[in-house]
Design a protein around this motif. Structure first.
Motif, PDB file in Angstrom:
ATOM      1  N   LYS A  18       0.814  -1.218   0.000  1.00  0.00           N
ATOM      2  CA  LYS A  18       0.000   0.000   0.000  1.00  0.00           C
ATOM      3  C   LYS A  18       0.846   1.266   0.000  1.00  0.00           C
ATOM      4  O   LYS A  18       0.469   2.271  -0.588  1.00  0.00           O
ATOM      5  N   TRP A  64      -2.477   4.553  -8.544  1.00  0.00           N
ATOM      6  CA  TRP A  64      -3.326   3.481  -8.049  1.00  0.00           C
ATOM      7  C   TRP A  64      -3.398   3.506  -6.527  1.00  0.00           C
ATOM      8  O   TRP A  64      -2.504   3.990  -5.852  1.00  0.00           O
ATOM      9  N   THR A  65      -4.506   2.965  -6.045  1.00  0.00           N
ATOM     10  CA  THR A  65      -4.669   2.711  -4.615  1.00  0.00           C
ATOM     11  C   THR A  65      -5.063   1.249  -4.465  1.00  0.00           C
ATOM     12  O   THR A  65      -5.535   0.621  -5.417  1.00  0.00           O
ATOM     13  N   TYR A  66      -4.893   0.737  -3.264  1.00  0.00           N
ATOM     14  CA  TYR A  66      -5.008  -0.704  -3.017  1.00  0.00           C
ATOM     15  C   TYR A  66      -5.856  -0.926  -1.776  1.00  0.00           C
ATOM     16  O   TYR A  66      -5.569  -0.368  -0.722  1.00  0.00           O
ATOM     17  N   ARG A  67      -6.924  -1.704  -1.931  1.00  0.00           N
ATOM     18  CA  ARG A  67      -7.759  -2.091  -0.783  1.00  0.00           C
ATOM     19  C   ARG A  67      -7.791  -3.601  -0.710  1.00  0.00           C
ATOM     20  O   ARG A  67      -7.801  -4.278  -1.742  1.00  0.00           O
TER      21      ARG A  67
END
Length: 125
Positions: A18, A64-67
């Motif tokens: 992340k 980008w983002t990350y979950r």
């Protein structure tokens, strides 16, 4: 590196992803020359060099983002298997798009330390 539980190791690994912390990410990976990896596009990579190159290139992309949400965790004496539901949100030209996948991580315990040995991404269609 201190001896962490499987869950603590996985959370530390995810924090590296992340935050795009490539250098510390390597602390949670096998010390072997191979780390089988299937990316979200279904491409198989076998070597640690290929895995690290793929991750490094991905981390260089700032858009980008990350979950993630753990869906399953199985811990055996020296093997841990984690299935994580992951959403990567990419932004390009002001537009966002989500890529959803289930990621299966396999960890192996060596000398009381959990290290990731396999990473398989499966797109959710």
């Amino acid at each position: 590196m201190e001896n962490l539980s499987l869950m603590a190791t996985f959370k530390a690994y995810l924090n590296c992803v992340k935050s795009r912390d490539f250098d510390n990410l390597k602390n949670y990976l096998t010390t072997e020359d191979t780390l089988p990896f299937v990316d979200g596009g279904g491409n198989l990579k076998i070597t640690m060099t290929d895995y690290l190159s793929s991750q490094k290139n991905w981390f260089l992309d700032p858009n980008w983002t990350y979950r993630s949400e753990i869906r399953s965790i199985q811990e055996f004496e020296n093997t841990g298997i984690i299935i994580d539901e992951t959403t990567i949100t990419s932004t390009k030209d002001g537009e966002s798009s989500d890529f959803n996948m289930l990621v299966t991580y396999v960890f192996q315990r060596k000398n009381n330390t959990w290290l990731m040995v396999t990473d398989v991404c499966t797109a959710i269609l």
